[in-house]
Design a protein around this motif. Structure first.
Motif, mmCIF file in Angstrom:
data_model
loop_
_atom_site.group_PDB
_atom_site.id
_atom_site.type_symbol
_atom_site.label_atom_id
_atom_site.label_comp_id
_atom_site.label_asym_id
_atom_site.label_seq_id
_atom_site.Cartn_x
_atom_site.Cartn_y
_atom_site.Cartn_z
ATOM 1 N N ILE A 151 3.447 7.314 8.107
ATOM 2 C CA ILE A 151 3.313 5.886 8.027
ATOM 3 C C ILE A 151 4.341 5.000 8.104
ATOM 4 N N LEU A 152 4.321 4.411 9.484
ATOM 5 C CA LEU A 152 5.333 3.442 9.756
ATOM 6 C C LEU A 152 5.276 2.021 9.646
ATOM 7 N N TYR A 153 5.492 1.101 8.876
ATOM 8 C CA TYR A 153 5.020 -0.385 8.662
ATOM 9 C C TYR A 153 6.195 -1.091 8.619
ATOM 10 N N THR A 154 5.988 -2.489 8.503
ATOM 11 C CA THR A 154 7.170 -3.454 8.091
ATOM 12 C C THR A 154 6.063 -4.725 7.222
ATOM 13 N N SER A 155 6.669 -5.638 7.317
ATOM 14 C CA SER A 155 5.995 -6.958 6.660
ATOM 15 C C SER A 155 6.852 -7.951 7.358
ATOM 16 N N ALA A 156 6.645 -9.128 6.775
ATOM 17 C CA ALA A 156 7.196 -10.318 7.337
ATOM 18 C C ALA A 156 8.699 -10.387 7.103
ATOM 19 N N LEU A 160 11.786 -2.011 7.629
ATOM 20 C CA LEU A 160 11.194 -0.818 8.283
ATOM 21 C C LEU A 160 10.815 0.108 7.092
ATOM 22 N N GLN A 161 9.746 0.386 6.883
ATOM 23 C CA GLN A 161 9.204 1.426 5.729
ATOM 24 C C GLN A 161 8.642 2.524 6.264
ATOM 25 N N LEU A 162 8.964 3.714 5.767
ATOM 26 C CA LEU A 162 8.240 5.024 5.861
ATOM 27 C C LEU A 162 7.667 5.424 4.706
ATOM 28 N N ALA A 163 6.437 5.766 4.732
ATOM 29 C CA ALA A 163 5.529 6.280 3.611
ATOM 30 C C ALA A 163 5.027 7.420 4.166
ATOM 31 N N ALA A 164 5.159 8.558 2.754
ATOM 32 C CA ALA A 164 4.730 9.851 3.284
ATOM 33 C C ALA A 164 4.324 10.612 1.866
ATOM 34 N N HIS A 165 3.365 11.435 1.842
ATOM 35 C CA HIS A 165 2.750 12.188 0.649
ATOM 36 C C HIS A 165 3.644 13.197 0.404
ATOM 37 N N HIS A 166 3.872 13.420 -0.670
ATOM 38 C CA HIS A 166 4.962 14.674 -1.311
ATOM 39 C C HIS A 166 4.351 15.903 -0.309
ATOM 40 N N ASP A 167 3.173 16.266 -0.273
ATOM 41 C CA ASP A 167 2.483 17.325 0.421
ATOM 42 C C ASP A 167 2.845 17.383 1.629
ATOM 43 N N ARG A 197 9.191 5.327 1.038
ATOM 44 C CA ARG A 197 7.920 4.828 0.082
ATOM 45 C C ARG A 197 7.065 6.310 -0.231
ATOM 46 N N PRO A 198 7.770 7.251 -0.841
ATOM 47 C CA PRO A 198 6.763 8.229 -1.208
ATOM 48 C C PRO A 198 5.821 7.993 -2.011
ATOM 49 N N PHE A 199 4.645 8.807 -1.678
ATOM 50 C CA PHE A 199 3.092 8.704 -2.578
ATOM 51 C C PHE A 199 2.643 9.978 -2.986
ATOM 52 N N VAL A 200 1.596 9.926 -3.912
ATOM 53 C CA VAL A 200 0.859 11.240 -4.226
ATOM 54 C C VAL A 200 -0.558 10.865 -4.603
ATOM 55 N N GLY A 201 -1.195 11.847 -4.809
ATOM 56 C CA GLY A 201 -2.748 11.574 -5.099
ATOM 57 C C GLY A 201 -3.346 12.332 -3.869
ATOM 58 N N GLU A 202 -4.996 11.975 -4.355
ATOM 59 C CA GLU A 202 -5.811 12.518 -3.253
ATOM 60 C C GLU A 202 -6.448 11.273 -2.405
ATOM 61 N N ALA A 203 -7.310 11.770 -1.520
ATOM 62 C CA ALA A 203 -7.730 10.940 -0.663
ATOM 63 C C ALA A 203 -8.717 10.077 -1.364
ATOM 64 N N GLY A 204 -8.515 8.768 -1.233
ATOM 65 C CA GLY A 204 -9.429 7.536 -2.210
ATOM 66 C C GLY A 204 -8.652 7.232 -3.370
#
Length: 387
Positions: A151-156, A160-167, A197-204
């Motif tokens: 996931i590539l995103y930005t803000s105002a 430049l932010q990259l978000a990815a699940h640990h898996d 921006r690492p993240f974890v968890g299940e869909a939802g």
């Protein structure tokens, strides 16, 4: 006690702005912004007795925080350059003034930039638009898990932010990708920060971890941090300060991904540090509550900081300087969820201070720390000591 034995603690309460700057109307949605005043009204009054006693309510009218009978040095500070970034706000506190705004991407990153990122990282990306960090994970998380596209995103802001699940992408691999992206984002695309921006968890039920790391562009000039180093004064960074300066001018790093950790690190340094500067950021008023316009959470975070400040005051030595300030605002009433172009508060206390009001540039903080710790000034840098 000699100057060599002195200590200074500069603590940035992230996003705790105290009123719109004169040019705030040039930033969409920022005119009339006043983070702390509007927060106070929205929660029915702030409960901050320690900072109130130091003079927070003497800086501006704040519901629940009356003017102090015997305030510390207090006032409002302003940037000399453009923008409303954490990066530039911290730079300016230490005398580095950007001459032009850092680049932003309201329509996402252009195709040639994305192609360069893919080539440098070996990854493919999805999203590529301005978004809230929590919302973009909710929107694109399942797609990311299914396709492996990061996931590539930005803000105002200039990020430049990259978000990815640990898996999908381990945290070390995500950090490596962000370091590679930092190398790509140069020249006209020298974005203020590349953020992992690492993240974890299940869909939802996906949620971010505290493994965030910022890869900032190097400051475009010499700072008061480097002036202190040249005077043999050690510089300690707590929280994201080191990353915002790309490590330039920093001797020792102390983690502070959460306010709890940052507050603990500051307390430990107050107990154990012999001499030097501690430059700290407490991030949750911005990252966790400010961008979500969560006024109750923002107030809880401020109350916890207020209690910590009370403990810090009891740990100060006779020759210590404590400065509380901010870098920008994040007004809960703004029509957006990004930073707001605001003044920063100034509260400064030390033995013998006379409680006068001081309004000036953010760089006065850096100038004051250099005067306090090294008994000199840097004529080529902006700012004047408020001591």
């Amino acid at each position: 006690m000699s100057r060599r034995d002195r200590r200074a603690f500069v603590v940035v309460l992230d996003a705790c702005g105290v009123g719109a700057l004169p040019d705030a109307s040039q930033y969409a949605g920022d005119e009339g912004s006043n983070t702390l005043a509007h927060l106070a009204e929205d929660v029915g009054g702030l409960d901050l007795p320690v900072m109130g006693g130091l003079g927070l309510g003497s800086i501006l009218a704040l519901e629940g925080v009356p003017p102090a009978d015997r305030p510390a040095i207090h006032g409002r500070l302003h940037p000399l350059g453009p923008g409303k970034e954490s990066t530039t706000g911290h730079w300016e506190l230490m005398g580095v003034v950007p001459t032009a705004p850092l680049p932003t991407y309201p329509n996402g990153f252009p195709p040639d930039v994305v192609a360069g990122l893919e080539q440098a990282t070996g990854l493919r990306f999805c999203a590529n638009h301005p978004a809230s960090g929590t919302e973009v994970i909710e929107q694109w998380g399942e797609h990311h898990l299914e396709t492996g596209e990061v996931i590539l995103y930005t803000s105002a802001d200039s990020v430049l932010q990259l978000a990815a699940h640990h898996d999908v992408l381990s945290e070390p691999d995500l950090l490596a990708a962000c370091a590679a992206a930092r190398e790509v984002m140069t020249g006209e695309h020298a974005v203020g920060r590349v953020i992992a921006r690492p993240f974890v968890g299940e869909a939802g039920s996906l949620h971010r971890t505290d493994g965030r790391k910022d890869f900032a562009v190097a400051p475009p000039g010499r700072s008061y941090l480097e002036e202190l180093q040249s005077a043999a004064v050690p510089v300690h960074a707590v929280g994201k300060v080191r990353d915002l300066f790309a490590g330039v001018g920093i001797d020792e790093y102390h983690p502070g991904a959460t306010n709890e950790r940052g507050i603990a690190a500051i307390g430990e340094l107050l107990r154990e540090l012999d001499a030097g500067l501690v430059f700290a950021n407490l991030v949750e008023t911005d990252q966790v509550y400010g961008h979500r316009h969560d006024v109750e959470g923002f107030h809880r975070a401020l109350r916890a900081i207020d209690a910590a400040v009370g403990e810090w005051l009891g740990l100060l030595r006779d020759d210590d300087l404590l400065v509380l300030t901010a870098d920008h605002g994040v007004d809960p009433r703004a029509p957006h969820t990004d930073h707001t172009r605001e003044h920063a508060p100034l509260l400064a206390t030390f033995t013998g201070q006379d409680g006068h009001r001081h309004d000036g540039p953010l760089a006065d903080v850096g100038a004051s720390t250099l005067r306090w710790l090294a008994d000199r000034e840097a004529a080529e840098l902006p700012g004047s000591p408020f001591l």
